[in-house]
Write a protein that holds these residues in place. Structure first.
Motif, PDB file in Angstrom:
ATOM      1  N   GLN A 184       2.117   6.398  -7.112  1.00  0.00           N
ATOM      2  CA  GLN A 184       1.143   7.372  -7.589  1.00  0.00           C
ATOM      3  C   GLN A 184       1.654   8.798  -7.408  1.00  0.00           C
ATOM      4  O   GLN A 184       1.503   9.647  -8.297  1.00  0.00           O
ATOM      5  CB  GLN A 184      -0.189   7.191  -6.864  1.00  0.00           C
ATOM      6  CG  GLN A 184      -0.936   5.938  -7.265  1.00  0.00           C
ATOM      7  CD  GLN A 184      -2.179   5.711  -6.415  1.00  0.00           C
ATOM      8  OE1 GLN A 184      -2.445   6.459  -5.475  1.00  0.00           O
ATOM      9  NE2 GLN A 184      -2.936   4.672  -6.755  1.00  0.00           N
ATOM     10  N   LEU A 185       2.262   9.063  -6.283  1.00  0.00           N
ATOM     11  CA  LEU A 185       2.795  10.389  -6.013  1.00  0.00           C
ATOM     12  C   LEU A 185       3.867  10.747  -7.044  1.00  0.00           C
ATOM     13  O   LEU A 185       3.814  11.810  -7.669  1.00  0.00           O
ATOM     14  CB  LEU A 185       3.376  10.445  -4.596  1.00  0.00           C
ATOM     15  CG  LEU A 185       4.076  11.740  -4.203  1.00  0.00           C
ATOM     16  CD1 LEU A 185       3.069  12.878  -4.094  1.00  0.00           C
ATOM     17  CD2 LEU A 185       4.802  11.553  -2.878  1.00  0.00           C
ATOM     18  N   TYR A 186       4.839   9.860  -7.217  1.00  0.00           N
ATOM     19  CA  TYR A 186       5.925  10.142  -8.149  1.00  0.00           C
ATOM     20  C   TYR A 186       5.459  10.094  -9.598  1.00  0.00           C
ATOM     21  O   TYR A 186       5.998  10.794 -10.445  1.00  0.00           O
ATOM     22  CB  TYR A 186       7.108   9.214  -7.900  1.00  0.00           C
ATOM     23  CG  TYR A 186       7.828   9.581  -6.625  1.00  0.00           C
ATOM     24  CD1 TYR A 186       8.507  10.785  -6.515  1.00  0.00           C
ATOM     25  CD2 TYR A 186       7.781   8.760  -5.506  1.00  0.00           C
ATOM     26  CE1 TYR A 186       9.135  11.152  -5.342  1.00  0.00           C
ATOM     27  CE2 TYR A 186       8.415   9.120  -4.323  1.00  0.00           C
ATOM     28  CZ  TYR A 186       9.082  10.314  -4.254  1.00  0.00           C
ATOM     29  OH  TYR A 186       9.704  10.680  -3.096  1.00  0.00           O
ATOM     30  N   SER A 187       4.445   9.309  -9.889  1.00  0.00           N
ATOM     31  CA  SER A 187       3.868   9.295 -11.228  1.00  0.00           C
ATOM     32  C   SER A 187       3.283  10.667 -11.545  1.00  0.00           C
ATOM     33  O   SER A 187       3.466  11.187 -12.640  1.00  0.00           O
ATOM     34  CB  SER A 187       2.794   8.215 -11.330  1.00  0.00           C
ATOM     35  OG  SER A 187       2.157   8.278 -12.574  1.00  0.00           O
ATOM     36  N   GLY A 188       2.591  11.250 -10.591  1.00  0.00           N
ATOM     37  CA  GLY A 188       2.055  12.610 -10.767  1.00  0.00           C
ATOM     38  C   GLY A 188       3.168  13.619 -10.986  1.00  0.00           C
ATOM     39  O   GLY A 188       3.076  14.470 -11.879  1.00  0.00           O
ATOM     40  N   SER A 214       0.840  -1.199   0.000  1.00  0.00           N
ATOM     41  CA  SER A 214       0.000   0.000   0.000  1.00  0.00           C
ATOM     42  C   SER A 214       0.877   1.251   0.000  1.00  0.00           C
ATOM     43  O   SER A 214       0.640   2.192  -0.763  1.00  0.00           O
ATOM     44  CB  SER A 214      -0.915  -0.010   1.218  1.00  0.00           C
ATOM     45  OG  SER A 214      -1.610   1.202   1.325  1.00  0.00           O
ATOM     46  N   TRP A 215       1.889   1.267   0.833  1.00  0.00           N
ATOM     47  CA  TRP A 215       2.799   2.405   0.899  1.00  0.00           C
ATOM     48  C   TRP A 215       3.522   2.578  -0.442  1.00  0.00           C
ATOM     49  O   TRP A 215       3.649   3.692  -0.950  1.00  0.00           O
ATOM     50  CB  TRP A 215       3.810   2.182   2.029  1.00  0.00           C
ATOM     51  CG  TRP A 215       4.798   3.309   2.152  1.00  0.00           C
ATOM     52  CD1 TRP A 215       4.624   4.485   2.800  1.00  0.00           C
ATOM     53  CD2 TRP A 215       6.104   3.356   1.581  1.00  0.00           C
ATOM     54  NE1 TRP A 215       5.737   5.275   2.681  1.00  0.00           N
ATOM     55  CE2 TRP A 215       6.673   4.594   1.928  1.00  0.00           C
ATOM     56  CE3 TRP A 215       6.857   2.482   0.815  1.00  0.00           C
ATOM     57  CZ2 TRP A 215       7.945   4.971   1.534  1.00  0.00           C
ATOM     58  CZ3 TRP A 215       8.128   2.855   0.420  1.00  0.00           C
ATOM     59  CH2 TRP A 215       8.648   4.094   0.793  1.00  0.00           C
ATOM     60  N   THR A 216       3.962   1.468  -1.021  1.00  0.00           N
ATOM     61  CA  THR A 216       4.658   1.514  -2.304  1.00  0.00           C
ATOM     62  C   THR A 216       3.747   2.066  -3.391  1.00  0.00           C
ATOM     63  O   THR A 216       4.166   2.886  -4.212  1.00  0.00           O
ATOM     64  CB  THR A 216       5.154   0.104  -2.697  1.00  0.00           C
ATOM     65  OG1 THR A 216       6.004  -0.386  -1.663  1.00  0.00           O
ATOM     66  CG2 THR A 216       5.913   0.118  -3.992  1.00  0.00           C
ATOM     67  N   GLU A 217       2.494   1.642  -3.402  1.00  0.00           N
ATOM     68  CA  GLU A 217       1.533   2.128  -4.397  1.00  0.00           C
ATOM     69  C   GLU A 217       1.293   3.622  -4.235  1.00  0.00           C
ATOM     70  O   GLU A 217       1.238   4.360  -5.221  1.00  0.00           O
ATOM     71  CB  GLU A 217       0.213   1.361  -4.293  1.00  0.00           C
ATOM     72  CG  GLU A 217      -0.835   1.793  -5.285  1.00  0.00           C
ATOM     73  CD  GLU A 217      -0.421   1.637  -6.740  1.00  0.00           C
ATOM     74  OE1 GLU A 217      -0.969   2.377  -7.584  1.00  0.00           O
ATOM     75  OE2 GLU A 217       0.453   0.807  -7.053  1.00  0.00           O
ATOM     76  N   LYS A 218       1.192   4.086  -2.995  1.00  0.00           N
ATOM     77  CA  LYS A 218       1.014   5.520  -2.754  1.00  0.00           C
ATOM     78  C   LYS A 218       2.219   6.298  -3.279  1.00  0.00           C
ATOM     79  O   LYS A 218       2.064   7.357  -3.897  1.00  0.00           O
ATOM     80  CB  LYS A 218       0.824   5.797  -1.258  1.00  0.00           C
ATOM     81  CG  LYS A 218      -0.533   5.384  -0.729  1.00  0.00           C
ATOM     82  CD  LYS A 218      -0.628   5.639   0.764  1.00  0.00           C
ATOM     83  CE  LYS A 218      -1.906   5.077   1.356  1.00  0.00           C
ATOM     84  NZ  LYS A 218      -1.935   5.193   2.817  1.00  0.00           N
ATOM     85  N   GLN A 219       3.411   5.776  -3.034  1.00  0.00           N
ATOM     86  CA  GLN A 219       4.629   6.440  -3.517  1.00  0.00           C
ATOM     87  C   GLN A 219       4.673   6.445  -5.046  1.00  0.00           C
ATOM     88  O   GLN A 219       5.035   7.448  -5.662  1.00  0.00           O
ATOM     89  CB  GLN A 219       5.880   5.746  -2.951  1.00  0.00           C
ATOM     90  CG  GLN A 219       6.028   5.853  -1.454  1.00  0.00           C
ATOM     91  CD  GLN A 219       6.091   7.297  -0.997  1.00  0.00           C
ATOM     92  OE1 GLN A 219       6.835   8.104  -1.530  1.00  0.00           O
ATOM     93  NE2 GLN A 219       5.272   7.636  -0.010  1.00  0.00           N
TER      94      GLN A 219
END
Length: 183
Positions: free
Chosen positions: A43-47, A36-41
């Motif tokens: 998404q953040l860096y993808s943005g 979950s933490w990895t996915e959030k990161q």
């Protein structure tokens, strides 16, 4: 006594299985938490990456536009210089100068159409246009302005050649060379 040992061993095995189940459950929870933490990161860096990509494309587009506009400025400066010199040249009649003016005006008019295309690209940042289409329009405008610049230079060179042919004697040829800055 053997039965008692057997029961203790069975209880030990049951407890070990419970311990393994607990460890597996905890590991699964930790992995899900990490995932979950990895996915959030991601998404953040993808943005961030998407925004940087847009900025990079905008900068590249503006640099290309700047290069094309600079070429247009060079074309206009070359026109002004060449036409001014041709008007000073005594080897041309007023009718010939008028014809040269019309040719130069045609070249400038064509290059202005290309600048209009660049304005379309600049305005497209407020409307929808793909980066590929935007870059293609810039490349086409740049290529056409470059062709116009080449045509202008060739026409000027042609006219200088006519002036040189009409010159009588070495001193007059030398004067034409100085007028046009030729070696």
């Amino acid at each position: 006594m053997d039965l008692q040992v057997q029961r203790i061993q069975n209880n030990t095995i049951v407890l070990q299985n419970v311990q393994k189940t607990l460890e597996n459950t905890l590991s699964k929870l930790k992995l899900e938490e990490i995932g979950s933490w990895t996915e959030k990161q991601r998404q953040l860096y993808s943005g961030y990456f998407d925004e940087l990509w847009k900025v990079k494309n905008a900068i590249a587009t503006y640099k290309k536009i700047k290069d094309v506009v600079q070429l247009q400025v060079t074309l206009v400066n070359e026109y002004q210089r060449s036409f001014q010199l041709l008007r000073q040249d005594n080897h041309f009649t007023p009718e010939e100068i008028e014809y040269m003016y019309k040719v130069y005006s045609g070249i400038l008019s064509e290059s202005l159409k290309n600048i209009d295309q660049l304005q379309l690209v600049i305005n497209s940042f407020s409307t929808k246009m793909s980066d590929g289409k935007r870059l293609q329009i810039i490349a086409d405008a740049g290529s056409q302005i470059s062709d116009n610049y080449t045509a202008l230079k060739q026409f000027t060179t042609h006219n200088i050649g006519i002036s040189m042919q009409r010159s009588k004697g070495a001193s007059e040829i030398e004067m034409v060379k100085r007028l046009y800055g030729l070696q």
